[in-house]
Design a protein around this motif. Structure first.
Motif, PDB file in Angstrom:
ATOM      1  N   GLN A 172       0.860  -1.192   0.000  1.00  0.00           N
ATOM      2  CA  GLN A 172       0.000   0.000   0.000  1.00  0.00           C
ATOM      3  C   GLN A 172       0.893   1.238   0.000  1.00  0.00           C
ATOM      4  N   PRO A 173       0.360   2.345  -0.507  1.00  0.00           N
ATOM      5  CA  PRO A 173       1.143   3.582  -0.436  1.00  0.00           C
ATOM      6  C   PRO A 173       1.209   4.085   1.015  1.00  0.00           C
ATOM      7  N   VAL A 174       2.351   3.948   1.634  1.00  0.00           N
ATOM      8  CA  VAL A 174       2.603   4.469   2.988  1.00  0.00           C
ATOM      9  C   VAL A 174       4.035   4.965   2.975  1.00  0.00           C
ATOM     10  N   SER A 175       4.230   6.218   3.369  1.00  0.00           N
ATOM     11  CA  SER A 175       5.593   6.740   3.332  1.00  0.00           C
ATOM     12  C   SER A 175       5.994   7.226   4.720  1.00  0.00           C
ATOM     13  N   ASP A 176       5.610   8.487   5.052  1.00  0.00           N
ATOM     14  CA  ASP A 176       5.904   8.972   6.396  1.00  0.00           C
ATOM     15  C   ASP A 176       4.722   8.708   7.310  1.00  0.00           C
ATOM     16  N   VAL A 177       5.013   8.509   8.579  1.00  0.00           N
ATOM     17  CA  VAL A 177       3.949   8.302   9.559  1.00  0.00           C
ATOM     18  C   VAL A 177       4.219   9.219  10.750  1.00  0.00           C
ATOM     19  N   PHE A 178       3.180   9.441  11.546  1.00  0.00           N
ATOM     20  CA  PHE A 178       3.323  10.230  12.776  1.00  0.00           C
ATOM     21  C   PHE A 178       3.282   9.223  13.920  1.00  0.00           C
ATOM     22  N   GLY A 179       4.367   9.113  14.645  1.00  0.00           N
ATOM     23  CA  GLY A 179       4.348   8.040  15.636  1.00  0.00           C
ATOM     24  C   GLY A 179       5.363   8.195  16.736  1.00  0.00           C
ATOM     25  N   GLY A 180       5.298   7.266  17.667  1.00  0.00           N
ATOM     26  CA  GLY A 180       6.206   7.234  18.808  1.00  0.00           C
ATOM     27  C   GLY A 180       5.476   6.786  20.055  1.00  0.00           C
ATOM     28  N   LEU A 181       5.993   7.211  21.192  1.00  0.00           N
ATOM     29  CA  LEU A 181       5.478   6.745  22.484  1.00  0.00           C
ATOM     30  C   LEU A 181       4.875   7.898  23.270  1.00  0.00           C
ATOM     31  N   TRP A 231      -7.515   3.749  26.369  1.00  0.00           N
ATOM     32  CA  TRP A 231      -6.810   3.283  25.158  1.00  0.00           C
ATOM     33  C   TRP A 231      -7.714   2.343  24.340  1.00  0.00           C
ATOM     34  N   ALA A 232      -8.428   1.453  25.033  1.00  0.00           N
ATOM     35  CA  ALA A 232      -9.322   0.526  24.319  1.00  0.00           C
ATOM     36  C   ALA A 232     -10.426   1.312  23.595  1.00  0.00           C
ATOM     37  N   ARG A 233     -10.900   2.392  24.222  1.00  0.00           N
ATOM     38  CA  ARG A 233     -11.924   3.234  23.562  1.00  0.00           C
ATOM     39  C   ARG A 233     -11.323   3.939  22.346  1.00  0.00           C
ATOM     40  N   LEU A 234     -10.062   4.346  22.476  1.00  0.00           N
ATOM     41  CA  LEU A 234      -9.368   4.989  21.348  1.00  0.00           C
ATOM     42  C   LEU A 234      -9.344   4.037  20.143  1.00  0.00           C
ATOM     43  N   ILE A 235      -9.030   2.788  20.413  1.00  0.00           N
ATOM     44  CA  ILE A 235      -8.999   1.807  19.314  1.00  0.00           C
ATOM     45  C   ILE A 235     -10.387   1.673  18.694  1.00  0.00           C
ATOM     46  N   ALA A 236     -11.409   1.621  19.539  1.00  0.00           N
ATOM     47  CA  ALA A 236     -12.776   1.426  19.020  1.00  0.00           C
ATOM     48  C   ALA A 236     -13.243   2.622  18.188  1.00  0.00           C
ATOM     49  N   ASP A 237     -12.817   3.844  18.566  1.00  0.00           N
ATOM     50  CA  ASP A 237     -13.376   5.047  17.923  1.00  0.00           C
ATOM     51  C   ASP A 237     -12.504   5.641  16.825  1.00  0.00           C
ATOM     52  N   SER A 238     -11.289   5.155  16.639  1.00  0.00           N
ATOM     53  CA  SER A 238     -10.365   5.870  15.749  1.00  0.00           C
ATOM     54  C   SER A 238     -10.379   5.314  14.339  1.00  0.00           C
ATOM     55  N   PRO A 239     -10.000   6.157  13.370  1.00  0.00           N
ATOM     56  CA  PRO A 239      -9.874   5.640  12.000  1.00  0.00           C
ATOM     57  C   PRO A 239      -8.789   4.565  11.940  1.00  0.00           C
ATOM     58  N   GLU A 240      -8.884   3.715  10.922  1.00  0.00           N
ATOM     59  CA  GLU A 240      -7.951   2.576  10.852  1.00  0.00           C
ATOM     60  C   GLU A 240      -6.508   2.996  10.584  1.00  0.00           C
ATOM     61  N   GLU A 241      -6.316   4.229  10.129  1.00  0.00           N
ATOM     62  CA  GLU A 241      -4.937   4.716   9.941  1.00  0.00           C
ATOM     63  C   GLU A 241      -4.248   4.934  11.288  1.00  0.00           C
ATOM     64  N   LEU A 242      -5.050   4.994  12.345  1.00  0.00           N
ATOM     65  CA  LEU A 242      -4.452   5.188  13.675  1.00  0.00           C
ATOM     66  C   LEU A 242      -4.284   3.823  14.325  1.00  0.00           C
ATOM     67  N   ASN A 243      -3.042   3.431  14.479  1.00  0.00           N
ATOM     68  CA  ASN A 243      -2.740   2.169  15.159  1.00  0.00           C
ATOM     69  C   ASN A 243      -2.033   2.513  16.457  1.00  0.00           C
ATOM     70  N   SER A 248      -0.856   6.666  10.114  1.00  0.00           N
ATOM     71  CA  SER A 248      -0.413   6.697   8.717  1.00  0.00           C
ATOM     72  C   SER A 248      -1.369   7.511   7.849  1.00  0.00           C
ATOM     73  N   GLY A 249      -2.169   8.346   8.495  1.00  0.00           N
ATOM     74  CA  GLY A 249      -3.053   9.247   7.757  1.00  0.00           C
ATOM     75  C   GLY A 249      -2.346  10.561   7.428  1.00  0.00           C
ATOM     76  N   PRO A 250      -3.113  11.562   6.944  1.00  0.00           N
ATOM     77  CA  PRO A 250      -2.488  12.820   6.498  1.00  0.00           C
ATOM     78  C   PRO A 250      -1.912  13.635   7.659  1.00  0.00           C
ATOM     79  N   GLU A 251      -0.836  14.358   7.361  1.00  0.00           N
ATOM     80  CA  GLU A 251      -0.136  15.155   8.372  1.00  0.00           C
ATOM     81  C   GLU A 251      -1.058  16.197   9.009  1.00  0.00           C
ATOM     82  N   THR A 252      -2.029  16.656   8.234  1.00  0.00           N
ATOM     83  CA  THR A 252      -2.947  17.674   8.758  1.00  0.00           C
ATOM     84  C   THR A 252      -3.756  17.153   9.950  1.00  0.00           C
ATOM     85  N   GLU A 253      -3.794  15.836  10.117  1.00  0.00           N
ATOM     86  CA  GLU A 253      -4.578  15.255  11.213  1.00  0.00           C
ATOM     87  C   GLU A 253      -3.718  14.942  12.441  1.00  0.00           C
ATOM     88  N   ASP A 254      -2.402  15.200  12.348  1.00  0.00           N
ATOM     89  CA  ASP A 254      -1.510  14.827  13.465  1.00  0.00           C
ATOM     90  C   ASP A 254      -1.941  15.461  14.787  1.00  0.00           C
TER      91      ASP A 254
END
Ligand code: FAD
Length: 456
Positions: free
Chosen positions: A206-215, A228-240, A271-277
């Motif tokens: 899939q097209p994936v280049s830069d990501v916003f991530g860390g701890l 955190w479990a609610r975050l997983i349930a409510d977030s777009p799939e680009e957010l892991n 791995s979504g758009p930078e504007t959403e960071d």
């Protein structure tokens, strides 16, 4: 020449790679695996360079009734990549990755690591789900399923596998995909190393280049885990986000008073758009009081190296794995209790989300059976001093046992240890009988048995 060396000479003549036996200067290096708990002494290590070498090694092991171990990235915590008095096929010299940017596919040789893979595909702005530590092998991880930072949007690694070349127990080479040997191709996607040696594996990208991530780090608190479990349930799939429970790392981004203290951390990859960071940061702020944070835009291969240094080869490890549909209060209580007694700075619990795209594959579509599981829990004790082995193994077992009532019957085969063989049937649930049928067809004598074994 004595008669005892003759068969080995034949093997040496048949392979282009290297054949190492006891007494060779490189024997101690050749026999070493990632997990120092498994200090085994194989009779022969074949460092294969191609499928022909692998075939020769498999045939040799069979002819001489040697137990056979297959090793790619060498990360098997259970120690399946080595064996006393047997033959090890080591694939670590087979690491090439061929990318086809137009078709958005990549074919990796069976001993490639995720570092090799990500390097090759990132150059073309492409990626697939792989392990979160770059030194893990593509082969072992994919064949067991494969969980990582892109799982919620792109599925498991095995869901992105489109073909494989496999050296079977007979030593023959079989190319499999959805049309050719579809039964083998089905079994490879989750069934582990039971069916042969995958000398190459081809993936959809899939097209994936830069990501916003860390701890993002928080105090060890059940409310953080619940949020955190609610975050997983409510977030777009680009957010892991992987929930890590550990002792606070001695890193500059974490104030000293948290070093060595139990924490929860959200190991996040967006791995979504930078504007959403900014929105991602706000959501992470909402999980609880942030006590330290390292989050930035980075190339996708980089996020998969953040923990490489902390997890070098040569440490001792013992792991357990469990699946669950929810993160119940009971499970959270267990994680908080044992999280407060982590045996070392390197030990951790990691809870991987496996919903989203992982759930869009049917429970019988691949061998990976738990398409209803939302969380994959890995519990891992890590230590250096052999004197700690008894305590740390007992700690992990007690943790796992406490978690059992709050989780499903099965768990992820790649997070389980060598003493979990009695759980194999449960790990495959509805797919067990079909897996045994495929095993009987491709490996009726159970040549490939150093794994979470599907007995034919
Ligand atoms: P090896 O020890 O080389 O192989 C393990 C077994 O896999 C072999 O014994 C063999 O049965 C089989 N195998 C390996 N390669 C082949 C091949 N080419 N053909 C046939 N059989 C093969 N898992 C995740 O899903 N996600 C993660 O993010 C993740 N992170 C990890 C981080 C660390 C530090 C460690 C130690 C493990 C991690 N794992 C993760 C677990 C990992 O998936 C398993 O340990 C996996 O078995 C490692 O594969 P390997 O090729 O490196 O190991």
């Amino acid at each position: 020449m004595t008669t005892t060396t003759e068969p080995l000479d034949t093997l040496r003549g048949a392979v282009r790679g290297t054949v190492v036996t006891r007494g060779d200067p490189s024997y101690d290096v050749s026999r070493r695996v990632y997990n120092a708990l498994h200090d085994r002494r194989p009779a022969v290590v074949v460092h294969a360079v191609d499928a022909a070498d692998v075939s020769a090694a498999v045939r040799y092991a069979r002819e001489h009734a040697l137990p056979l171990a297959v090793r790619g990235g060498s990360h098997s915590v259970a120690g399946f990549g080595t064996v006393d008095d047997g033959l090890v096929v080591d694939l670590s010299r087979m690491r090439g990755v061929r990318v086809d940017p137009e078709a958005r596919t990549a074919r990796a040789a069976g001993g490639a690591t995720w570092g090799d893979f990500n390097h090759a595909t990132h150059a073309f702005g492409l990626a697939t789900t792989g392990g979160v530590v770059s030194t893990t092998g593509v082969g072992g991880l994919t064949l067991g399923g494969g969980m990582g930072h892109l799982a919620r949007r792109s599925g498991l690694s095995c869901d992105n596998l489109v073909a494989a070349d496999v050296v079977t127990a007979e030593g023959t080479l079989v190319a499999c995909d959805a049309e050719r040997h579809p039964d083998l191709f089905w079994a490879l996607r989750g069934g582990g190393g039971n069916f042969g040696v995958a000398v190459s594996l081809a993936y959809r990208l899939q097209p994936v280049s830069d990501v916003f991530g860390g701890l993002s780090c928080y105090p060890l608190d059940g409310d953080v885990a619940r949020a955190w479990a609610r975050l997983i349930a409510d977030s777009p799939e680009e957010l892991n986000s992987i929930l890590v429970i550990a002792l606070g790392p001695e890193e500059p981004f974490l104030p000293e008073r948290w070093h060595g203290r139990p924490i929860c951390a959200a190991f996040t990859c967006f791995s979504g758009p930078e504007t959403e960071d900014g929105k991602v940061l706000a959501r992470l702020d909402g999980l609880g009081p942030v006590v330290g944070r390292f989050m930035e835009r980075m190339p996708y291969p980089v996020i998969n190296t953040l923990f490489d240094e902390q997890l070098p080869p040569g440490l001792r490890h013992y792991w357990k794995g469990r699946f669950s549909r929810e993160l119940s209060d009971g499970a959270i209580d267990v994680h908080m209790e044992f999280g407060g007694t982590m045996p070392s700075m390197e030990s951790d619990t990691a809870i991987f989300p496996i919903d989203g795209a992982c759930h869009r594959v049917g429970p019988e579509e691949t061998a990976f059976a738990y398409r209803d599981a939302v969380f994959s829990h890995s519990i891992g004790a890590t230590w250096t001093d052999p004197a700690d082995s008894e305590h740390d193994i007992a700690w992990t077992r007690a943790y796992d046992e406490a978690l059992r009532p709050h989780t499903q019957e099965g768990g992820y085969v790649n997070f389980m240890d060598a003493d979990d063989q009695d759980r194999t049937r449960g790990n495959y649930r509805q797919n067990w009988d079909r897996l045994r049928t495929v095993k009987r067809r491709y490996d009726p004598d159970n040549v490939f048995r150093l794994n979470q074994n599907i007995v034919p």
